[in-house]
Scaffold this motif. Structure first.
Motif, PDB file in Angstrom:
ATOM      1  N   PHE A  33      -8.521  80.802  29.831  1.00 25.33           N
ATOM      2  CA  PHE A  33      -8.257  82.154  30.307  1.00 25.33           C
ATOM      3  C   PHE A  33      -9.108  82.549  31.520  1.00 25.33           C
ATOM      4  O   PHE A  33      -8.847  83.562  32.150  1.00 25.33           O
ATOM      5  N   THR A  34     -10.126  81.734  31.837  1.00 26.32           N
ATOM      6  CA  THR A  34     -10.947  82.034  33.022  1.00 26.32           C
ATOM      7  C   THR A  34     -10.243  81.606  34.306  1.00 26.32           C
ATOM      8  O   THR A  34     -10.640  82.036  35.386  1.00 26.32           O
ATOM      9  N   GLU A  35      -9.222  80.750  34.164  1.00 26.15           N
ATOM     10  CA  GLU A  35      -8.489  80.198  35.319  1.00 26.15           C
ATOM     11  C   GLU A  35      -9.463  79.664  36.364  1.00 26.15           C
ATOM     12  O   GLU A  35      -9.468  80.071  37.523  1.00 26.15           O
ATOM     13  N   ARG A  39     -11.323  84.544  37.115  1.00 24.18           N
ATOM     14  CA  ARG A  39     -11.097  85.850  36.481  1.00 24.18           C
ATOM     15  C   ARG A  39     -12.424  86.327  35.894  1.00 24.18           C
ATOM     16  O   ARG A  39     -13.038  85.639  35.074  1.00 24.18           O
ATOM     17  N   LEU A  40     -12.865  87.484  36.323  1.00 26.27           N
ATOM     18  CA  LEU A  40     -14.211  87.964  36.011  1.00 26.27           C
ATOM     19  C   LEU A  40     -14.487  88.092  34.518  1.00 26.27           C
ATOM     20  O   LEU A  40     -15.399  87.449  34.000  1.00 26.27           O
ATOM     21  N   TRP A  41     -13.747  88.940  33.824  1.00 30.15           N
ATOM     22  CA  TRP A  41     -14.102  89.243  32.443  1.00 30.15           C
ATOM     23  C   TRP A  41     -13.933  88.069  31.486  1.00 30.15           C
ATOM     24  O   TRP A  41     -14.815  87.852  30.638  1.00 30.15           O
ATOM     25  N   PRO A  42     -12.863  87.291  31.579  1.00 29.67           N
ATOM     26  CA  PRO A  42     -12.824  86.099  30.731  1.00 29.67           C
ATOM     27  C   PRO A  42     -13.990  85.147  31.027  1.00 29.67           C
ATOM     28  O   PRO A  42     -14.559  84.551  30.116  1.00 29.67           O
TER      29      PRO A  42
END
Length: 120
Positions: A33-35, A39-42
């Motif tokens: 989910f961080t890709e 992606r900041l929050w993940p």
């Protein structure tokens, strides 16, 4: 003559090891989910769970031998990440993967059930 019994590890340390494993599994399962950490929050969540896992590991190694800690953390972690990937992320498991997971599980059982090397 019997050898002296190994000192008992307080149950709190096994609980902390379990929490370290759960934290590592959460972090590893969230990597997708961080890709690629774009992606900041993940990414923040994954990093925090990894940090928590390593902090707990350092506490646990005060009372449980490092080889036992690492084998248990790594082995159980691999099995649980595989289960999470299969159950929630749609990953497929072939026969070789299932055999490998079975062998890892067996290794952790042997260490936990038969090894006298538990105390740090």
């Amino acid at each position: 003559m019997n050898a002296p019994a190994a000192p008992q590890v307080p149950p709190l340390y096994w609980l902390l090891l379990s929490l370290a494993i759960v934290s590592e599994v959460a972090a590893t399962s969230g990597l997708k989910f961080t890709e690629g950490f774009t992606r900041l929050w993940p990414s923040v969540i994954v990093i925090c769970f990894y940090e928590l896992s390593f902090i707990l590991l350092t506490v646990v190694t005060r009372k449980i031998a490092v080889p036992v800690v690492y084998a248990t953390w790594g082995g159980v972690g691999v099995v649980l990440v595989t289960v999470v990937a299969w159950a929630w992320l749609g990953q497929q498991l072939d026969a070789a993967a299932l055999v490998g997971i079975g062998l890892i599980t067996l290794g952790v059982i042997v260490i936990q059930g038969f090894s006298k090397t538990t105390h740090a």
